[in-house]
Write a protein that holds these residues in place. Structure first.
Motif, PDB file in Angstrom:
ATOM      1  N   ASP A  60      -6.941  -7.111  -2.978  1.00 50.29           N
ATOM      2  CA  ASP A  60      -6.665  -6.098  -2.031  1.00 50.29           C
ATOM      3  C   ASP A  60      -5.512  -6.846  -1.267  1.00 50.29           C
ATOM      4  O   ASP A  60      -5.888  -7.944  -0.670  1.00 50.29           O
ATOM      5  N   ASP A 105      -2.731  -6.237   1.972  1.00 50.85           N
ATOM      6  CA  ASP A 105      -2.552  -5.366   3.219  1.00 50.85           C
ATOM      7  C   ASP A 105      -1.038  -4.946   3.273  1.00 50.85           C
ATOM      8  O   ASP A 105      -0.293  -5.589   2.460  1.00 50.85           O
ATOM      9  N   SER A 106      -0.568  -4.362   3.981  1.00 51.73           N
ATOM     10  CA  SER A 106       0.972  -3.953   4.301  1.00 51.73           C
ATOM     11  C   SER A 106       1.753  -5.151   4.523  1.00 51.73           C
ATOM     12  O   SER A 106       3.037  -4.913   4.338  1.00 51.73           O
ATOM     13  N   GLU A 142      -2.516   4.405   2.578  1.00 51.95           N
ATOM     14  CA  GLU A 142      -3.408   3.632   2.268  1.00 51.95           C
ATOM     15  C   GLU A 142      -3.539   2.581   3.146  1.00 51.95           C
ATOM     16  O   GLU A 142      -2.512   2.218   3.725  1.00 51.95           O
ATOM     17  N   GLU A 143      -4.494   1.919   3.031  1.00 51.76           N
ATOM     18  CA  GLU A 143      -4.533   0.584   3.765  1.00 51.76           C
ATOM     19  C   GLU A 143      -4.459  -0.498   3.184  1.00 51.76           C
ATOM     20  O   GLU A 143      -3.837  -1.520   3.449  1.00 51.76           O
ATOM     21  N   TYR A 144      -4.808  -0.566   1.813  1.00 51.22           N
ATOM     22  CA  TYR A 144      -4.611  -1.748   1.017  1.00 51.22           C
ATOM     23  C   TYR A 144      -3.942  -1.432  -0.378  1.00 51.22           C
ATOM     24  O   TYR A 144      -4.149  -0.169  -0.841  1.00 51.22           O
ATOM     25  N   ALA A 145      -3.199  -2.358  -1.190  1.00 49.06           N
ATOM     26  CA  ALA A 145      -2.752  -2.023  -2.472  1.00 49.06           C
ATOM     27  C   ALA A 145      -3.666  -3.209  -3.316  1.00 49.06           C
ATOM     28  O   ALA A 145      -3.839  -4.272  -2.726  1.00 49.06           O
ATOM     29  N   PRO A 197       0.892  -1.103  -0.011  1.00 50.44           N
ATOM     30  CA  PRO A 197       0.040   0.110  -0.044  1.00 50.44           C
ATOM     31  C   PRO A 197       0.903   1.198  -0.041  1.00 50.44           C
ATOM     32  O   PRO A 197       1.895   1.385   0.639  1.00 50.44           O
TER      33      PRO A 197
END
Length: 194
Positions: free
Chosen positions: A176, A178-179, A93-96, A89
């Protein structure tokens, strides 16, 4: 008249005697009520303390029990031979998201293995990038579907879509991450799948 005086004296003595005996009884009642109030208050404090102890214990047990629960549906993708690196991300941002065809779904126990062929959009059309990898996800992974759900938007479990995703590349999704590189959900990119 002497009898009246004696009678008055006798009545006055009787009244005085009654007052002497009545005052201690009233004082005893007041003292007894005060002691009852004090006992009720102590009992309330003890029961309130016991209730607080029970609430703390139950809360602690529920927190301990919750920590033993199943992990969230986000999982790290299983490594493959491809050069795929999960997207990270951006700052804040929370998600990529990764855009790609999701197909070849195979259910095995509580997991579903899918093949993902990465895409990019060029003038509103999906174009393959050349990176293909597989993901092994829990059956309960959230899928936001529209066309797969029969035309109306709804949230489905990945396990319910295995049959529809078992074929070749047809359905386009935004995946999606997460980090930590774990898959959080899949969102159908219905505007590109047509």
């Amino acid at each position: 008249m002497a009898d009246e005086t004696k009678l008055e004296d006798h009545l006055a003595a009787l009244a005085e005697s009654g007052l002497r005996h009545a005052a201690p009884v009233a004082a005893e009642r007041i003292r007894a009520r005060g002691e009852r109030r004090l006992r009720r208050r102590r009992a309330a404090l003890v029961s309130g303390g016991a209730l607080l102890a029970v609430a703390v214990t139950v809360g602690g047990l529920s927190l301990a029990w919750a920590s033993r629960g199943p992990e969230p549906p986000a999982v790290t993708p299983t490594p493959t031979d491809s050069s795929f690196v999960p997207p990270a991300p951006a700052a804040g941002e929370e998600y990529a998201g990764e855009l790609g065809y999701v197909y070849g779904a195979v259910a095995k126990g509580d997991t579903v293995r899918v093949t993902v062929e990465q895409l990019r959009t060029v003038r509103g059309a999906a174009t393959p990038v050349g990176v293909v990898h597989t993901l092994t996800l829990p059956r309960g992974t959230l899928v936001e579907a529209r066309q797969l759900g029969g035309g109306s938007p709804e949230d489905l479990d990945l396990g319910r879509l295995v049959g529809r995703l078992a074929g070749g590349p047809r359905w386009v999704f935004v995946i999606d991450y997460d980090s930590e590189g774990r898959v959080h959900s899949l969102r159908e990119a219905y505007w590109l799948a047509e």
